[in-house]
Write a protein that holds these residues in place. Structure first.
Motif, PDB file in Angstrom:
ATOM      1  N   ASP A   1       0.823  -1.213   0.000  1.00  0.00           N
ATOM      2  CA  ASP A   1       0.000   0.000   0.000  1.00  0.00           C
ATOM      3  C   ASP A   1       0.860   1.267   0.000  1.00  0.00           C
ATOM      4  OD1 ASP A   1      -2.182  -1.649   2.310  1.00  0.00           O
ATOM      5  OD2 ASP A   1      -2.522  -1.346   0.164  1.00  0.00           O
ATOM      6  N   THR A   2       2.157   1.105   0.125  1.00  0.00           N
ATOM      7  CA  THR A   2       3.057   2.251   0.136  1.00  0.00           C
ATOM      8  C   THR A   2       2.971   3.018  -1.177  1.00  0.00           C
ATOM      9  OG1 THR A   2       4.599   1.219   1.687  1.00  0.00           O
ATOM     10  CG2 THR A   2       5.480   2.954   0.249  1.00  0.00           C
ATOM     11  N   ALA A   3       2.691   4.317  -1.076  1.00  0.00           N
ATOM     12  CA  ALA A   3       2.523   5.159  -2.259  1.00  0.00           C
ATOM     13  C   ALA A   3       2.245   6.590  -1.804  1.00  0.00           C
ATOM     14  CB  ALA A   3       1.367   4.665  -3.126  1.00  0.00           C
ATOM     15  N   VAL A   4       2.247   7.486  -2.758  1.00  0.00           N
ATOM     16  CA  VAL A   4       1.692   8.813  -2.533  1.00  0.00           C
ATOM     17  C   VAL A   4       0.204   8.732  -2.868  1.00  0.00           C
ATOM     18  CG1 VAL A   4       1.716  11.237  -3.179  1.00  0.00           C
ATOM     19  CG2 VAL A   4       3.865   9.951  -3.076  1.00  0.00           C
ATOM     20  N   TYR A   5      -0.604   9.183  -1.931  1.00  0.00           N
ATOM     21  CA  TYR A   5      -2.056   9.121  -2.101  1.00  0.00           C
ATOM     22  C   TYR A   5      -2.582  10.509  -2.448  1.00  0.00           C
ATOM     23  CZ  TYR A   5      -2.332   4.354  -0.409  1.00  0.00           C
ATOM     24  OH  TYR A   5      -2.208   2.986  -0.287  1.00  0.00           O
ATOM     25  N   TYR A   6      -3.409  10.543  -3.486  1.00  0.00           N
ATOM     26  CA  TYR A   6      -3.973  11.788  -3.974  1.00  0.00           C
ATOM     27  C   TYR A   6      -5.496  11.726  -3.896  1.00  0.00           C
ATOM     28  CZ  TYR A   6       0.590  12.354  -6.257  1.00  0.00           C
ATOM     29  OH  TYR A   6       1.930  12.465  -6.530  1.00  0.00           O
ATOM     30  N   CYS A   7      -6.111  12.834  -3.527  1.00  0.00           N
ATOM     31  CA  CYS A   7      -7.556  12.915  -3.700  1.00  0.00           C
ATOM     32  C   CYS A   7      -7.851  13.749  -4.936  1.00  0.00           C
ATOM     33  CB  CYS A   7      -8.266  13.470  -2.471  1.00  0.00           C
ATOM     34  SG  CYS A   7      -8.056  15.215  -2.160  1.00  0.00           S
ATOM     35  N   ALA A   8      -8.988  13.500  -5.525  1.00  0.00           N
ATOM     36  CA  ALA A   8      -9.355  14.145  -6.768  1.00  0.00           C
ATOM     37  C   ALA A   8     -10.841  14.425  -6.780  1.00  0.00           C
ATOM     38  CB  ALA A   8      -8.977  13.261  -7.954  1.00  0.00           C
ATOM     39  N   ALA A   9     -11.217  15.472  -7.493  1.00  0.00           N
ATOM     40  CA  ALA A   9     -12.621  15.851  -7.633  1.00  0.00           C
ATOM     41  C   ALA A   9     -12.967  15.963  -9.106  1.00  0.00           C
ATOM     42  CB  ALA A   9     -12.880  17.191  -6.931  1.00  0.00           C
ATOM     43  N   GLY A  10     -14.137  15.486  -9.453  1.00  0.00           N
ATOM     44  CA  GLY A  10     -14.556  15.569 -10.837  1.00  0.00           C
ATOM     45  C   GLY A  10     -16.057  15.479 -10.973  1.00  0.00           C
ATOM     46  N   LYS A  11     -16.546  15.816 -12.147  1.00  0.00           N
ATOM     47  CA  LYS A  11     -17.975  15.758 -12.397  1.00  0.00           C
ATOM     48  C   LYS A  11     -18.444  14.362 -12.780  1.00  0.00           C
ATOM     49  CE  LYS A  11     -19.299  19.992 -11.664  1.00  0.00           C
ATOM     50  NZ  LYS A  11     -20.296  20.287 -10.602  1.00  0.00           N
ATOM     51  N   THR A  12     -17.502  13.496 -13.095  1.00  0.00           N
ATOM     52  CA  THR A  12     -17.845  12.151 -13.541  1.00  0.00           C
ATOM     53  C   THR A  12     -17.432  11.127 -12.494  1.00  0.00           C
ATOM     54  OG1 THR A  12     -17.485  12.812 -15.846  1.00  0.00           O
ATOM     55  CG2 THR A  12     -17.558  10.452 -15.378  1.00  0.00           C
ATOM     56  N   TYR A  13     -18.315  10.252 -12.152  1.00  0.00           N
ATOM     57  CA  TYR A  13     -18.030   9.152 -11.223  1.00  0.00           C
ATOM     58  C   TYR A  13     -17.306   8.077 -12.020  1.00  0.00           C
ATOM     59  CZ  TYR A  13     -19.109   5.407  -7.838  1.00  0.00           C
ATOM     60  OH  TYR A  13     -19.043   4.376  -6.940  1.00  0.00           O
ATOM     61  N   SER A  14     -15.979   8.023 -11.872  1.00  0.00           N
ATOM     62  CA  SER A  14     -15.178   7.179 -12.742  1.00  0.00           C
ATOM     63  C   SER A  14     -13.968   6.650 -11.988  1.00  0.00           C
ATOM     64  CB  SER A  14     -14.706   7.989 -13.955  1.00  0.00           C
ATOM     65  OG  SER A  14     -13.779   7.265 -14.741  1.00  0.00           O
ATOM     66  N   THR A  15     -13.492   5.481 -12.411  1.00  0.00           N
ATOM     67  CA  THR A  15     -12.267   4.926 -11.853  1.00  0.00           C
ATOM     68  C   THR A  15     -11.035   5.401 -12.631  1.00  0.00           C
ATOM     69  OG1 THR A  15     -12.385   2.945 -13.210  1.00  0.00           O
ATOM     70  CG2 THR A  15     -13.475   2.864 -11.061  1.00  0.00           C
ATOM     71  N   ARG A  16     -11.247   6.122 -13.715  1.00  0.00           N
ATOM     72  CA  ARG A  16     -10.132   6.596 -14.547  1.00  0.00           C
ATOM     73  C   ARG A  16      -9.625   7.935 -14.028  1.00  0.00           C
ATOM     74  NH1 ARG A  16     -11.048   8.184 -19.268  1.00  0.00           N
ATOM     75  NH2 ARG A  16     -13.254   8.624 -18.986  1.00  0.00           N
ATOM     76  N   TYR A  17      -8.343   8.018 -13.737  1.00  0.00           N
ATOM     77  CA  TYR A  17      -7.849   9.255 -13.135  1.00  0.00           C
ATOM     78  C   TYR A  17      -7.970  10.440 -14.084  1.00  0.00           C
ATOM     79  CZ  TYR A  17      -3.292   8.911 -15.573  1.00  0.00           C
ATOM     80  OH  TYR A  17      -2.300   8.856 -16.510  1.00  0.00           O
ATOM     81  N   ARG A  18      -7.958  10.183 -15.393  1.00  0.00           N
ATOM     82  CA  ARG A  18      -8.058  11.289 -16.350  1.00  0.00           C
ATOM     83  C   ARG A  18      -9.439  11.942 -16.331  1.00  0.00           C
ATOM     84  NH1 ARG A  18      -3.522  11.263 -19.567  1.00  0.00           N
ATOM     85  NH2 ARG A  18      -2.382   9.309 -19.619  1.00  0.00           N
ATOM     86  N   ALA A  19     -10.397  11.309 -15.699  1.00  0.00           N
ATOM     87  CA  ALA A  19     -11.749  11.873 -15.635  1.00  0.00           C
ATOM     88  C   ALA A  19     -11.877  12.959 -14.575  1.00  0.00           C
ATOM     89  CB  ALA A  19     -12.765  10.770 -15.357  1.00  0.00           C
ATOM     90  N   TYR A  20     -10.847  13.120 -13.734  1.00  0.00           N
ATOM     91  CA  TYR A  20     -10.924  14.056 -12.629  1.00  0.00           C
ATOM     92  C   TYR A  20     -10.210  15.360 -12.957  1.00  0.00           C
ATOM     93  CZ  TYR A  20     -13.025  10.321 -10.053  1.00  0.00           C
ATOM     94  OH  TYR A  20     -13.898   9.348  -9.655  1.00  0.00           O
ATOM     95  N   ASP A  21     -10.843  16.458 -12.556  1.00  0.00           N
ATOM     96  CA  ASP A  21     -10.372  17.779 -12.948  1.00  0.00           C
ATOM     97  C   ASP A  21      -9.457  18.430 -11.922  1.00  0.00           C
ATOM     98  OD1 ASP A  21     -13.717  17.990 -13.916  1.00  0.00           O
ATOM     99  OD2 ASP A  21     -12.048  17.873 -15.341  1.00  0.00           O
ATOM    100  N   TYR A  22      -9.640  18.094 -10.668  1.00  0.00           N
ATOM    101  CA  TYR A  22      -8.909  18.768  -9.601  1.00  0.00           C
ATOM    102  C   TYR A  22      -8.191  17.743  -8.746  1.00  0.00           C
ATOM    103  CZ  TYR A  22     -12.121  22.435 -11.027  1.00  0.00           C
ATOM    104  OH  TYR A  22     -12.836  23.342 -11.764  1.00  0.00           O
ATOM    105  N   TRP A  23      -6.967  18.099  -8.355  1.00  0.00           N
ATOM    106  CA  TRP A  23      -6.120  17.175  -7.602  1.00  0.00           C
ATOM    107  C   TRP A  23      -5.456  17.882  -6.432  1.00  0.00           C
ATOM    108  CZ3 TRP A  23      -5.573  12.009  -8.723  1.00  0.00           C
ATOM    109  CH2 TRP A  23      -6.159  11.586  -9.916  1.00  0.00           C
ATOM    110  N   GLY A  24      -5.269  17.123  -5.355  1.00  0.00           N
ATOM    111  CA  GLY A  24      -4.465  17.607  -4.255  1.00  0.00           C
ATOM    112  C   GLY A  24      -2.985  17.378  -4.519  1.00  0.00           C
ATOM    113  N   GLN A  25      -2.159  17.772  -3.575  1.00  0.00           N
ATOM    114  CA  GLN A  25      -0.712  17.677  -3.741  1.00  0.00           C
ATOM    115  C   GLN A  25      -0.195  16.291  -3.364  1.00  0.00           C
ATOM    116  OE1 GLN A  25      -2.169  18.867  -1.088  1.00  0.00           O
ATOM    117  NE2 GLN A  25      -1.045  17.930   0.606  1.00  0.00           N
ATOM    118  N   GLY A  26      -1.011  15.501  -2.723  1.00  0.00           N
ATOM    119  CA  GLY A  26      -0.616  14.154  -2.346  1.00  0.00           C
ATOM    120  C   GLY A  26      -0.075  14.079  -0.935  1.00  0.00           C
ATOM    121  N   THR A  27      -0.226  12.915  -0.328  1.00  0.00           N
ATOM    122  CA  THR A  27       0.319  12.655   0.997  1.00  0.00           C
ATOM    123  C   THR A  27       0.962  11.267   0.977  1.00  0.00           C
ATOM    124  OG1 THR A  27      -0.174  12.621   3.377  1.00  0.00           O
ATOM    125  CG2 THR A  27      -1.875  11.727   1.921  1.00  0.00           C
TER     126      THR A  27
END
Length: 122
Positions: A90-116
């Motif tokens: 599970d080790t990784a940088v984790y990002y949250c994202a916001a988008g208008k489409t409910y999708s598993t594809r990261y390209r579908a999301y418009d806004y991203w955090g900086q990661g933790t």
């Protein structure tokens, strides 16, 4: 415009728990689908969990089902990722994202955090 700020990452041992939070700015948070994604060194960004704008059906990648839980509090403009029984993979940088489409594809999301960073030692 939506700004996202993640928090809650850290270094833990295998089997431990962490809760990630993602605070969003803006008054339209409740209209966005939210997702958690992660990226390990040398790997592509991958979907972890998603939740629609109105909390109902959530979706998880197979490797975290039964261990991770995504939730949101629209009154607080925050989405969470509760991670239990953590594993070294599970080790990784984790990002949250916001988008208008409910999708598993990261390209579908418009806004991203900086990661933790989440690091799980064996």
């Amino acid at each position: 415009q939506v700004q996202l700020v993640e928090s809650g990452g850290g270094l833990v041992q295998a089997g431990a728990s962490l809760r990630l939070s993602c605070a969003a700015s803006g008054r339209t948070f409740g209209s966005f689908a939210m997702g958690w994604f992660r990226q390990a060194p040398g790997k592509e960004r991958e979907f972890v969990a998603i939740i629609p704008s109105i909390e109902s059906r959530t979706w998880y990648t197979d490797s975290v089902k039964g261990r991770f839980t995504i939730s949101r509090d629209n009154a607080k403009n925050t989405v969470y990722l509760q991670m239990n029984s953590l594993k070294p993979e599970d080790t990784a940088v984790y990002y949250c994202a916001a988008g208008k489409t409910y999708s598993t594809r990261y390209r579908a999301y418009d806004y991203w955090g900086q990661g933790t960073q989440v690091t799980v030692s064996s």
